[in-house]
Design an enzyme around this catalytic site. Structure first.
Site, PDB file in Angstrom:
ATOM      1  N   GLY A 149     -28.884 -46.558  78.023  1.00 45.50           N
ATOM      2  CA  GLY A 149     -28.884 -45.251  78.526  1.00 45.50           C
ATOM      3  C   GLY A 149     -30.655 -45.364  78.293  1.00 45.50           C
ATOM      4  CB  THR A 176     -21.488 -37.091  87.096  1.00 40.87           C
ATOM      5  OG1 THR A 176     -21.828 -36.272  85.496  1.00 40.87           O
ATOM      6  CG2 THR A 176     -20.620 -35.418  87.912  1.00 40.87           C
ATOM      7  CB  CYS A 250     -32.415 -41.098  92.512  1.00 40.48           C
ATOM      8  SG  CYS A 250     -32.602 -42.229  93.836  1.00 40.48           S
ATOM      9  CG  ASN A 252     -38.902 -37.886  87.833  1.00 42.96           C
ATOM     10  OD1 ASN A 252     -38.718 -37.899  86.516  1.00 42.96           O
ATOM     11  ND2 ASN A 252     -39.706 -39.083  87.694  1.00 42.96           N
ATOM     12  CB  ALA A 254     -31.309 -35.303  88.612  1.00 44.18           C
ATOM     13  NE  ARG A 255     -35.264 -37.793  83.866  1.00 48.35           N
ATOM     14  CZ  ARG A 255     -35.675 -38.333  83.840  1.00 48.35           C
ATOM     15  NH1 ARG A 255     -36.575 -38.917  84.244  1.00 48.35           N
ATOM     16  NH2 ARG A 255     -34.879 -39.998  83.093  1.00 48.35           N
ATOM     17  N   GLY A 351     -19.547 -13.866  66.613  1.00 46.28           N
ATOM     18  CA  GLY A 351     -18.765 -13.588  65.147  1.00 46.28           C
ATOM     19  C   GLY A 351     -17.569 -14.222  66.160  1.00 46.28           C
ATOM     20  CD  GLU A 375     -29.785 -37.095  85.093  1.00 47.49           C
ATOM     21  OE1 GLU A 375     -29.140 -38.312  85.511  1.00 47.49           O
ATOM     22  OE2 GLU A 375     -28.339 -36.769  86.122  1.00 47.49           O
TER      23      GLU A 375
END
Length: 396
Positions: A149, A176, A250, A252, A254-255, A351, A375
């Protein structure tokens, strides 16, 4: 009080008037995405989350393409060629509806399409980008593995030459769009470097079983990718990049979108809590009149504004001169952490109703548990910033 402010009521969702920083064109982009989400997705999203599936995902993807949201920050090949701020505003509005919706758009445009656009051959671009931009094809991005990961350099998926062809073997995890994708950009080890491959998902040996039993990002397709002696022609490799620079660049992209998107989830939860506090009567008056509730609302409003300003700043910087990796990490780390805390605080105001899907808060909170990790985990982004501060790479 200045004359120009006299008599103008404050907008409780924008006390700092951040909206005034946007150009008319940027507001038009924001408003068009918001209108689409309100009409097309908001009425159904709680049910989709509960069911664990987006109804007619291919139809929805095509509508997103018709709106110009897929690969919207890329140039040519049917892409809209819009600015980083435009793209960020779209991500904010998409994630204000649901993180799964923003993930669909982000993986399509910032991962799969960006990889082909930045590193692909002309043949690959012409074959895939117009279809992906139109939403008539769906893409996914295969980097993460069951045992790899935060350390993608330890990936086990491998590609070997067999004459003029490539043979791919391995597994990718937490992907995804995987089960509905028409094309996958898959990263694999070769004899000399990590390389990217454009893999049509109907290629023999490729499968993408869906991951079930998720409690987060339920309105999003998440899959495993299995590559069992997948044979590809030599033209399937992305020719313009070698090594981890490819997939990390890539990520970066998406981040950057996540830094905006997280503030959409935060704004939605804040708005729900603010409205609820005004309606909920206890001890003879609305709970919004109690000091502790006002303190919570104030803290949330401040953090939403700060995070939105941060996203806007890095968006302008990206358009003007580009971003360094630690700047992207700054935005992703701060805004996902802040958004998650805002959702948790909103839940306390509401609540028991805060855990009901009649309201968006618990859905956003659950989704953000994934956004905090994917990411790049919070820990990795912390160390990216730490390396920029100290010059020491603590994770190597």
């Amino acid at each position: 009080m200045s004359a120009q402010h006299a008599g103008r009521p404050a907008d409780p969702l924008d006390l700092l008037e951040i909206d005034s920083l946007l150009t008319p064109d940027e507001r038009a982009v924001r408003d068009s995405v918001r209108t689409f989400c309100d009409r097309r997705v908001e009425p159904h999203i709680a049910e989709w989350f509960e069911q664990g599936a987006i109804e007619d995902i291919r139809g929805l993807t095509k509508e997103l393409g018709e709106l110009g949201l897929l690969g919207m920050h890329l140039e040519g090949y049917g892409c809209a060629g819009m600015s980083a701020v435009d793209y960020g505003l779209a991500c904010l509005e998409l994630e204000a509806t649901d993180s799964g919706l923003r993930s669909l758009v982000s993986v399509q445009g910032s991962l799969a399409m960006f990889a082909i656009h930045a590193f692909g051959s002309e043949e690959q671009k012409e074959e895939w980008l117009p279809r992906l931009a139109a939403g008539t094809a769906i893409g996914c991005f295969g980097l993460t593995e069951p045992d790899s990961g935060s350390d993608p350099g330890s990936m086990r998926t491998a590609a070997r030459r067999d004459g003029d062809d490539w043979i791919l073997d391995g597994r990718k995890m937490w992907i995804t769009n995987g089960s509905v994708a028409d094309v996958a950009v898959v990263w694999a080890r070769t004899d000399d470097a990590v390389r990217g491959f454009v893999v049509p998902t109907d290629t023999p040996g490729f499968s993408a079983p869906a991951i079930k039993h998720k409690m987060s990002l339920r309105a999003s397709v998440t899959s495993e990718l299995v590559l069992d002696s997948v044979r590809l022609p030599g033209s399937a490799v992305l020719p313009e990049v070698r090594g981890l620079k490819g997939p990390l660049s890539c990520l970066n992209e998406a981040r950057y979108g996540i830094a905006w998107g997280a503030m959409g989830a935060a704004r939605s939860s804040f708005r729900a809590a603010l409205a609820y506090a005004g309606d909920r009567v206890q001890f003879g008056r609305p709970i919004s009149g109690f000091q502790l509730t006002q303190a919570k609302l104030t803290d949330m409003a401040i953090e939403v504004a700060k995070g939105t300003l941060l996203a806007f700043h890095i968006g302008r910087a990206k358009d003007d001169r580009g971003l360094r990796p630690e700047q992207v990490s700054f935005g992703k780390l701060n805004n996902t952490r802040a958004a998650l805390e805002i959702c948790r605080t909103a839940r306390t105001i509401m609540g028991a109703n805060g855990i009901s899907l009649e309201y968006p808060v618990i859905r956003h909170a659950n989704n953000l548990e994934s956004i905090l990790t994917y990411e790049g985990t919070a820990e990795m982004h912390t160390l990216m910033i730490g390396q920029a501060l100290t010059g020491q790479a603590a994770f190597r």
